[in-house]
Design a protein around this motif. Structure first.
Motif, PDB file in Angstrom:
ATOM      1  N   ASP A   1      36.749 -13.022 -48.690  1.00 45.35           N
ATOM      2  CA  ASP A   1      35.724 -12.096 -49.162  1.00 45.35           C
ATOM      3  C   ASP A   1      36.073 -10.630 -48.897  1.00 45.35           C
ATOM      4  O   ASP A   1      35.262  -9.736 -49.135  1.00 45.35           O
ATOM      5  CB  ASP A   1      34.383 -12.414 -48.503  1.00 45.35           C
ATOM      6  CG  ASP A   1      34.442 -12.342 -46.978  1.00 45.35           C
ATOM      7  OD1 ASP A   1      35.555 -12.407 -46.425  1.00 45.35           O
ATOM      8  OD2 ASP A   1      33.368 -12.225 -46.354  1.00 45.35           O
ATOM      9  N   ARG A   2      37.271 -10.348 -48.407  1.00 43.89           N
ATOM     10  CA  ARG A   2      37.664  -8.978 -48.084  1.00 43.89           C
ATOM     11  C   ARG A   2      38.515  -8.364 -49.190  1.00 43.89           C
ATOM     12  O   ARG A   2      39.337  -9.047 -49.797  1.00 43.89           O
ATOM     13  CB  ARG A   2      38.470  -8.939 -46.781  1.00 43.89           C
ATOM     14  CG  ARG A   2      37.666  -9.242 -45.539  1.00 43.89           C
ATOM     15  CD  ARG A   2      38.567  -9.288 -44.317  1.00 43.89           C
ATOM     16  NE  ARG A   2      37.798  -9.510 -43.097  1.00 43.89           N
ATOM     17  CZ  ARG A   2      38.326  -9.809 -41.911  1.00 43.89           C
ATOM     18  NH1 ARG A   2      39.644  -9.913 -41.792  1.00 43.89           N
ATOM     19  NH2 ARG A   2      37.557  -9.990 -40.866  1.00 43.89           N
ATOM     20  N   PRO A   3      38.365  -7.061 -49.449  1.00 40.28           N
ATOM     21  CA  PRO A   3      39.316  -6.385 -50.338  1.00 40.28           C
ATOM     22  C   PRO A   3      40.677  -6.302 -49.673  1.00 40.28           C
ATOM     23  O   PRO A   3      40.810  -6.450 -48.450  1.00 40.28           O
ATOM     24  CB  PRO A   3      38.690  -4.993 -50.523  1.00 40.28           C
ATOM     25  CG  PRO A   3      37.835  -4.789 -49.318  1.00 40.28           C
ATOM     26  CD  PRO A   3      37.333  -6.153 -48.924  1.00 40.28           C
ATOM     27  N   LEU A   4      41.686  -6.049 -50.486  1.00 42.69           N
ATOM     28  CA  LEU A   4      43.068  -6.023 -50.009  1.00 42.69           C
ATOM     29  C   LEU A   4      43.520  -4.574 -49.802  1.00 42.69           C
ATOM     30  O   LEU A   4      43.372  -3.730 -50.686  1.00 42.69           O
ATOM     31  CB  LEU A   4      43.981  -6.703 -51.021  1.00 42.69           C
ATOM     32  CG  LEU A   4      45.460  -6.818 -50.637  1.00 42.69           C
ATOM     33  CD1 LEU A   4      45.638  -7.812 -49.486  1.00 42.69           C
ATOM     34  CD2 LEU A   4      46.303  -7.233 -51.844  1.00 42.69           C
ATOM     35  N   LEU A   5      44.085  -4.306 -48.633  1.00 47.87           N
ATOM     36  CA  LEU A   5      44.696  -3.014 -48.332  1.00 47.87           C
ATOM     37  C   LEU A   5      46.208  -3.212 -48.381  1.00 47.87           C
ATOM     38  O   LEU A   5      46.779  -3.907 -47.538  1.00 47.87           O
ATOM     39  CB  LEU A   5      44.235  -2.519 -46.965  1.00 47.87           C
ATOM     40  CG  LEU A   5      44.699  -1.131 -46.503  1.00 47.87           C
ATOM     41  CD1 LEU A   5      44.378  -0.056 -47.526  1.00 47.87           C
ATOM     42  CD2 LEU A   5      44.064  -0.792 -45.154  1.00 47.87           C
ATOM     43  N   LEU A   6      46.845  -2.607 -49.385  1.00 41.29           N
ATOM     44  CA  LEU A   6      48.267  -2.823 -49.661  1.00 41.29           C
ATOM     45  C   LEU A   6      49.063  -1.595 -49.229  1.00 41.29           C
ATOM     46  O   LEU A   6      48.865  -0.501 -49.759  1.00 41.29           O
ATOM     47  CB  LEU A   6      48.463  -3.084 -51.155  1.00 41.29           C
ATOM     48  CG  LEU A   6      49.890  -3.211 -51.689  1.00 41.29           C
ATOM     49  CD1 LEU A   6      50.602  -4.401 -51.074  1.00 41.29           C
ATOM     50  CD2 LEU A   6      49.873  -3.322 -53.220  1.00 41.29           C
ATOM     51  N   PHE A   7      49.973  -1.772 -48.257  1.00 38.03           N
ATOM     52  CA  PHE A   7      50.834  -0.694 -47.770  1.00 38.03           C
ATOM     53  C   PHE A   7      52.223  -0.837 -48.385  1.00 38.03           C
ATOM     54  O   PHE A   7      52.839  -1.902 -48.302  1.00 38.03           O
ATOM     55  CB  PHE A   7      50.949  -0.754 -46.241  1.00 38.03           C
ATOM     56  CG  PHE A   7      49.719  -0.290 -45.522  1.00 38.03           C
ATOM     57  CD1 PHE A   7      49.555   1.041 -45.168  1.00 38.03           C
ATOM     58  CD2 PHE A   7      48.710  -1.187 -45.200  1.00 38.03           C
ATOM     59  CE1 PHE A   7      48.420   1.472 -44.500  1.00 38.03           C
ATOM     60  CE2 PHE A   7      47.563  -0.770 -44.539  1.00 38.03           C
ATOM     61  CZ  PHE A   7      47.415   0.563 -44.178  1.00 38.03           C
ATOM     62  N   VAL A   8      52.729   0.269 -48.967  1.00 37.60           N
ATOM     63  CA  VAL A   8      54.030   0.259 -49.622  1.00 37.60           C
ATOM     64  C   VAL A   8      54.904   1.328 -48.960  1.00 37.60           C
ATOM     65  O   VAL A   8      54.650   2.522 -49.107  1.00 37.60           O
ATOM     66  CB  VAL A   8      53.898   0.528 -51.139  1.00 37.60           C
ATOM     67  CG1 VAL A   8      55.245   0.311 -51.832  1.00 37.60           C
ATOM     68  CG2 VAL A   8      52.832  -0.373 -51.756  1.00 37.60           C
TER      69      VAL A   8
END
Length: 215
Positions: free
Chosen positions: A25-32
């Motif tokens: 149920d959590r949004p995704l935090l994407l680190f690049v």
């Protein structure tokens, strides 16, 4: 000597990544991360002593191309997303790195999640190519990068920028001016300058990043 010829091949490349705080149920935090860096290195600079934002599921992949760096005791692990000789000549174009991240999200069944992207340096350059492939990106934050307006699709994603005024790797003035050129496609985005900051992160830029992520 004849010039190189180019073609495309189908090959399965290994891809390593960090993935934690998993919850459906959590949004995704994407680190690049940036060029000749790692996911671990980027996260250590962004959050050196603090826990990550617990509201997000965290994904930080390593680039698909190893570019090991020589050190006194051998070699340091490092990666890249693409390689360009110049602005207009790409040996491996950014779309290849973006496609790898897209396929990783599909494999992990994360493509339908709401997303926030944080890209540092080369990872920031990759943002428009990710926006061409990924759905449900609420916000993207570029750190120490440039913004090629022609690469950005017309999407509702808010794009913010953070840049140090003393950055000698990616020139501050070019970063600021290229962000300004993006205004028509990104009317709600904001550019933030960090006085005296070089091509890294500081307490001030970390605090700003946390605030932008939470908005």
């Amino acid at each position: 000597m004849p010039a190189y010829q180019k073609t495309k091949i189908i090959s399965e490349l290994p891809m390593s990544y960090l993935h934690f705080q998993k919850a459906p149920d959590r949004p995704l935090l994407l680190f690049v991360h940036g060029f000749t860096d790692t996911a671990h290195g980027f996260l250590r600079r962004a959050y050196p002593e603090e826990a990550m934002d617990s509201r997000f599921e965290i994904l930080a992949p390593n680039g698909i191309f190893p570019v090991p760096q020589k050190i006194d005791k051998g070699w340091r692990e490092a990666y890249a997303w693409y390689f360009s000789e110049s602005r207009d000549s790409a040996i491996v174009p950014p779309s290849v790195g973006a496609d790898a991240i897209d396929k990783l999200l599909q494999q992990m069944n994360l493509q339908e999640r709401e997303k926030v992207i944080v890209g540092f340096s080369q990872g920031g350059f990759l943002i428009p190519h990710l926006l061409q492939k990924l759905k449900y990106v609420k916000k993207a934050i570029g750190i120490g990068c440039l913004y090629r307006v022609e690469d950005y699709p017309q999407v509702p994603t808010v794009i913010d920028g953070i840049h140090g005024t003393a950055d000698a790797v990616v020139d501050f003035d070019r970063g600021r001016d290229s962000f300004a050129a993006l205004k028509a496609k990104n009317p709600l985005g904001q550019f933030y300058s960090i006085e005296g900051l070089v091509h890294t992160m500081s307490d001030e830029s970390r605090a700003l990043l946390k605030r932008l992520i939470s908005e």
